[in-house]
Design an enzyme around this catalytic site. Sequence first.
Site: not given
Length: 346
Positions: A86, A100, A107, A111, A114, A157, A189, A212-214, A288, A331
């Site tokens: 996508e 994007c 992937c 995570c 995700c 990915g 990213s 992407s620390l999170h 989201n 996201c």
Amino acid sequence: MLTLEQLTDFCQKHEIPAFRAKQIAHAIYQEGVESFDDITTIPKPLKKLLSENLQISTVTPTAQEMSGDGSTLKILFKLPDDNTIEGVLMQFKDGRRTVCISSEVGCPLKCKFCASGTLTFKRSLTWEEMADQVIFFSRYLRRQKAEVNHVVYMGIGEPFRNYDNLMKSLKVLMDPEYIGLGARKITVSTAGMVEKIRQFADEPFQVNLALSLHAPTQELRQEIMPIALRYKLDDLMDAIRYYVDKTKRRISFEYVMLRGINDTEKCAKQLAKLVKGMLCHVNLIPYNATDIPGIEGSEKATIKRFQEILEEAGIPATTRVSLGQDISAACGQLANKAQKPFATKK
Ligand code: SF4
């Protein structure tokens, strides 16, 4: 995606004058034609020869979803081997038109929050498949007399797992012969591949990097991002410092706000301490909704307080405006679910 070199080789092989290659490339990338038949400057037999032997694009739009407010268009693309990915176009009120793109089919990094990580990983994309997603949206916008002005490698990915193809795709996106996007308008990213961050820092261009620390600690990070088991937070931050020192560019830390997981005041203080003194920006991302059990987004007030704590500590921080939530294009939501058949609007 066909490069001028590929077209020149093709012309040479078929004893066609070299200037035709330039005409074809010009029609595809400057005029935005979608098929060889639409090129007005070349003879019919050549159109036929091209159609029989070459593909203008490696990605074929097969389904689409448009958000209710018309700001976000998600496209499901079919690849030459029938796998799907996508890509998303977001049109912001301030004039940014951001594409994007995905870098892999599924992937493997998984995570926990995700939706893309729930897709089975099949393979990484070729550089043509990455660039063609942008070229598709560029053609789409051209019909509205507009153009793509930002590209983010934040779809499905991990782009650094596919470094060589990533580099080739960046080169064609920046090349005025094709898209001609400024390096500063592109952001890659990563979930944190230490050796690739260092390699990226040594590249001779000004493409932005987002991490992407999170999570602000090793313990929490490895709980929600399995990649942290392989790359420890200390080593990751060393690599980020190397990137900032080497490039003199600001690093963006992406931080998705997960209710009761990484959104406490303690986490905000730990994060402030972790990035203090660094040329950086923290981008808080409201989570989201996805189908993943046990994962919910933080309350608005929690996000606001989190941001205040960072700002009080002198850390530049913003909360991302999230578009396309209603069509799962925001996201962490990309999961190959676009459903309406794609229809070209001329
Ligand atoms: S957040 Fe990025 S790296 Fe993690 S699973 Fe999703 S697509 Fe992969």
